[in-house]
Design an enzyme around this catalytic site. Structure first.
Site, PDB file in Angstrom:
ATOM      1  N   PHE A  91       1.988  -3.718  16.281  1.00 29.45           N
ATOM      2  CA  PHE A  91       1.487  -2.340  16.326  1.00 29.45           C
ATOM      3  C   PHE A  91       0.584  -2.136  15.124  1.00 29.45           C
ATOM      4  O   PHE A  91       1.024  -2.184  13.981  1.00 29.45           O
ATOM      5  CB  PHE A  91       2.604  -1.286  16.304  1.00 29.45           C
ATOM      6  CG  PHE A  91       2.034   0.102  16.404  1.00 29.45           C
ATOM      7  CD1 PHE A  91       1.699   0.649  17.639  1.00 29.45           C
ATOM      8  CD2 PHE A  91       1.754   0.845  15.269  1.00 29.45           C
ATOM      9  CE1 PHE A  91       1.122   1.909  17.738  1.00 29.45           C
ATOM     10  CE2 PHE A  91       1.177   2.116  15.355  1.00 29.45           C
ATOM     11  CZ  PHE A  91       0.863   2.646  16.588  1.00 29.45           C
ATOM     12  N   ASP A 144      -0.546  -6.121   7.363  1.00 30.92           N
ATOM     13  CA  ASP A 144      -0.505  -4.692   7.676  1.00 30.92           C
ATOM     14  C   ASP A 144       0.795  -4.150   7.080  1.00 30.92           C
ATOM     15  O   ASP A 144       1.863  -4.266   7.676  1.00 30.92           O
ATOM     16  CB  ASP A 144      -0.568  -4.457   9.185  1.00 30.92           C
ATOM     17  CG  ASP A 144      -0.549  -2.968   9.531  1.00 30.92           C
ATOM     18  OD1 ASP A 144      -0.211  -2.154   8.645  1.00 30.92           O
ATOM     19  OD2 ASP A 144      -0.854  -2.617  10.691  1.00 30.92           O
ATOM     20  N   LYS A 160       0.152   5.510   5.419  1.00 31.39           N
ATOM     21  CA  LYS A 160       1.410   6.248   5.460  1.00 31.39           C
ATOM     22  C   LYS A 160       1.850   6.790   4.083  1.00 31.39           C
ATOM     23  O   LYS A 160       1.302   7.788   3.648  1.00 31.39           O
ATOM     24  CB  LYS A 160       2.485   5.406   6.140  1.00 31.39           C
ATOM     25  CG  LYS A 160       2.113   5.189   7.624  1.00 31.39           C
ATOM     26  CD  LYS A 160       3.269   4.958   8.559  1.00 31.39           C
ATOM     27  CE  LYS A 160       2.791   5.168  10.003  1.00 31.39           C
ATOM     28  NZ  LYS A 160       2.811   3.961  10.832  1.00 31.39           N
TER      29      LYS A 160
END
Ligand SMILES: *Cc1c(COP(=O)(O)O)cnc(C)c1O
Length: 403
Positions: free
Chosen positions: A141, A226, A255
């Site tokens: 993802f 990531d 984030k």
């Protein structure tokens, strides 16, 4: 019908149905706690998918935002501003890289990394223009843009959204042999999540990241981590790759970099890669704006000053240990690192969603990921007392006992 019901109806009527939220309307937050429109208190064990590592409304981050709002908020990158340099330096030093490039959302940072490694491959590795290949993993993802969902292996993320961007090869996650086989002379990068969060908190076999990094090195392939969800203390180290002493060529971050206030993302890499960007190659109107830089700078200070990596390690081990000892008839196993924890529900016990709904009734907000997994990822500021409060309620819902 109470205020919350009315607000949910309004959202459902006028908002796109691209999410399936739990039926709770939050209006206030502090630390690990949030309150709904009726004043009911919940513990937030999702942390906005790890964007709230520092907790809700951290006073130091809120103050940094407020101070900056009174000075200047937006300049675009057509001009410098006085919050830029300090933040760039802080993040570059923290990542141990020469330079950073700020964007807003995580997906934008992933796109930035894709552009960087492709251009690096073309200019520095001699891959013919338009032939660069990037290897990614099954179950990945990396966000929701067309290019990114194009190399997703989740059918729903792609269905109906094609045509997609070519140049991506998919290999099984955690399988070093498969990675080795997939490398070709045109491979410019391997992009990987050190733990796959959205796939259900999937932890690769020990040594995988280190071996993959070595394989990349031998083949002149860039290792892109990531760390959008796993970074900034979530797994008990500053970056999840630190667990295997791996220093990726490119970090992708987001984030928690925004301190729970703003979308702030970035990539960090050395000059050999970042140097491929020249003025006009890439950019973002809001990327690296003054408020984002002030907030992100404060967000990083909180991670370091409050020793949130160490806390995540300690509390993660504590919570995971207690979850494993619960002996719930519904739990297959518990996995994760630090405070990124997945409780895998047995197939026979049905999907994870109803457990999340019952947890909500008990005052715990957690979200299922990948049907069968309940993710527990509270803010890293969680105390032992707060964790115990949660564990009692989790045990009740899972039909287990707190040891
Ligand atoms: C959340 C996430 C993204 C996408 O970030 P957005 O800010 O939602 O675009 C990318 N990669 C990983 C690993 C993520 O968890």
């Amino acid at each position: 019908m109470n205020e919350s019901h009315r607000m949910i109806e309004e959202c459902e009527k006028y908002g796109a149905h691209n999410y399936h939220p739990l039926p709770v309307v939050l209006e206030r937050g502090r630390g690990v706690w949030v309150w709904d429109a009726e004043g009911k208190k919940f513990m937030d064990m999702l942390s906005a998918y790890s964007a709230l590592n520092q907790g809700h409304n951290h006073p130091a981050i809120i103050q940094a935002a407020k101070d900056q709002l009174d000075r200047i908020t937006l300049t675009s990158r057509a001009f410098f501003h006085d919050r830029q340099g300090g933040f760039f330096k802080k993040l570059a030093v923290l990542a141990g890289k020469d330079k950073v490039l700020p964007m807003n959302s995580g997906a934008e940072a992933v796109e930035t990394a894709v552009k960087a490694v492709r251009k690096w491959g073309t200019l520095k590795k001699g891959v013919p223009e338009g032939k660069a290949e990037i290897i990614v993993c099954d179950g990945n993802f990396h966000g929701r843009t067309v290019t990114i969902v194009g190399f997703s292996t989740e059918p729903q993320y792609k269905a109906g959204f094609g045509p997609f961007t070519p140049g991506f090869t998919i290999v099984p996650y955690g399988d070093i042999k498969a990675l080795e086989k997939a490398v070709t002379p045109n491979t410019v990068a391997f992009m990987v999540e050190p733990i796959q969060g959205e796939a259900g908190v999937v932890v690769p076999p020990a040594g995988y990241l280190a071996e993959a990094f070595e394989l990349c090195r031998r083949n002149k392939v860039l290792f892109v981590a990531d760390e959008i969800q796993t970074g900034f203390g979530r797994t008990g180290r500053m970056f999840c790759c630190d667990h295997e002493e791996v220093k990726p060529d490119v970090y992708v971050m987001g984030k928690a970099l925004g301190g729970g206030i703003l979308p702030v993302s970035a990539i960090a890499c050395d000059d050999a890669v970042m140097g491929v960007f020249t003025p006009g190659d890439h950019g973002s109107t809001f990327g690296g704006n003054p408020v984002a830089c002030a907030v992100a700078s404060a967000a990083l200070d909180v991670i370091v000053n409050e020793r949130l990596c160490e806390k995540s390690q300690e509390m993660g081990a504590y919570v995971m240990g207690k979850l494993r000892q619960m002996n719930s008839p519904h739990v297959d196993h518990v996995r994760g690192k630090g405070l990124l924890i997945g409780v895998v529900v047995k197939d026979a016990s049905g999907p994870a969603r109803p457990f999340c709904e019952r947890l909500m009734e008990e005052g715990i907000l957690a979200k299922e990921t990948h049907h069968q997994v309940i993710r527990f990822a509270p803010p890293l500021v969680i105390t032992r007392e707060e964790a115990d409060w949660a564990l009692v309620r989790i045990a009740k819902v899972l039909g287990g006992k707190v040891a």
